[in-house]
Scaffold this motif. Structure first.
Motif, mmCIF file in Angstrom:
data_model
loop_
_atom_site.group_PDB
_atom_site.id
_atom_site.type_symbol
_atom_site.label_atom_id
_atom_site.label_comp_id
_atom_site.label_asym_id
_atom_site.label_seq_id
_atom_site.Cartn_x
_atom_site.Cartn_y
_atom_site.Cartn_z
ATOM 1 N N SER A 1 -2.310 -6.134 -4.273
ATOM 2 C CA SER A 1 -2.753 -7.432 -3.775
ATOM 3 C C SER A 1 -2.062 -7.722 -2.437
ATOM 4 O O SER A 1 -1.034 -7.126 -2.109
ATOM 5 C CB SER A 1 -2.412 -8.532 -4.784
ATOM 6 O OG SER A 1 -1.019 -8.811 -4.752
ATOM 7 N N THR A 2 -2.619 -8.661 -1.695
ATOM 8 C CA THR A 2 -1.999 -9.041 -0.423
ATOM 9 C C THR A 2 -0.588 -9.581 -0.657
ATOM 10 O O THR A 2 0.302 -9.359 0.168
ATOM 11 C CB THR A 2 -2.849 -10.091 0.329
ATOM 12 O OG1 THR A 2 -3.078 -11.203 -0.529
ATOM 13 C CG2 THR A 2 -4.155 -9.504 0.787
ATOM 14 N N ASP B 1 5.119 -9.141 -0.048
ATOM 15 C CA ASP B 1 6.470 -9.137 -0.617
ATOM 16 C C ASP B 1 7.216 -7.861 -0.240
ATOM 17 O O ASP B 1 8.403 -7.898 0.072
ATOM 18 C CB ASP B 1 6.419 -9.271 -2.142
ATOM 19 C CG ASP B 1 6.101 -10.693 -2.601
ATOM 20 O OD1 ASP B 1 6.156 -11.620 -1.761
ATOM 21 O OD2 ASP B 1 5.786 -10.858 -3.790
ATOM 22 N N LYS B 2 6.530 -6.743 -0.277
ATOM 23 C CA LYS B 2 7.154 -5.463 0.067
ATOM 24 C C LYS B 2 7.541 -5.433 1.546
ATOM 25 O O LYS B 2 8.610 -4.932 1.916
ATOM 26 C CB LYS B 2 6.219 -4.305 -0.286
ATOM 27 C CG LYS B 2 6.867 -2.944 -0.309
ATOM 28 C CD LYS B 2 8.083 -2.841 -1.197
ATOM 29 C CE LYS B 2 7.762 -2.736 -2.654
ATOM 30 N NZ LYS B 2 8.979 -2.492 -3.470
#
Length: 155
Positions: free
Chosen positions: A3-4, A9-10
């Motif tokens: 997901s976006t 987050d990454k």
């Protein structure tokens, strides 16, 4: 498919880890990443007022004043009276500041090379393209928000 939010987050996780690692390495050489931003700015643009630094780096004037106090205490910058405005001071990087900045830049560049060596040339090109698109989109959104705020303020 991620997901976006997972990708975002990454990306933030990567940014914070790289930032922390670079800051630690630069601090070992005598200047933190935050302090090096001031020194780098003065090194490239030359002597200027603290208000110019605050505007360029998007920092609060008080933050800049406190940072300059510390840099001056460590003999990395010097303040002199502004010949055009007796209330203002011109801030310049010293020779000691240049030496410290150069010494701290080496580990920063070395770490960046080491981190990005995990990617081959094609992946680097792809990442550059992706990040560039996100920068453009971010600028578009910011511009749109500023225009919207300007329209709302005139009512």
């Amino acid at each position: 498919m991620k997901s976006t939010f997972e990708v975002s987050d990454k990306l933030f996780e990567l940014y914070h880890r790289v930032h922390r690692l670079i800051n630690e390495s630069m601090t070992e050489e005598g200047v933190s990443l935050a302090r090096s931003k001031f020194l780098f700015f003065l090194s490239k643009l030359g002597p200027c007022r603290s208000t110019d630094i605050a505007g360029a780096l998007n920092f609060a004037p008080r933050t800049v004043t406190e940072a300059i106090d510390g840099l001056e205490r460590d003999k990395l910058v010097v303040r002199k009276p502004d010949p055009e405005d007796r209330r203002a001071k011109i801030v310049s990087i010293t020779e000691v500041g240049r030496v410290v900045l150069e010494a701290a830049e080496h580990p920063r560049k070395q770490l960046i090379e080491e981190i990005f060596s995990a990617l081959d040339d094609e992946q680097l090109d792809q990442m550059h393209e992706i990040v560039s698109r996100l920068v453009v989109r971010t600028d578009e959104i910011r511009r749109r928000k500023q225009e919207g705020a300007g329209n709302g303020a005139s009512r």
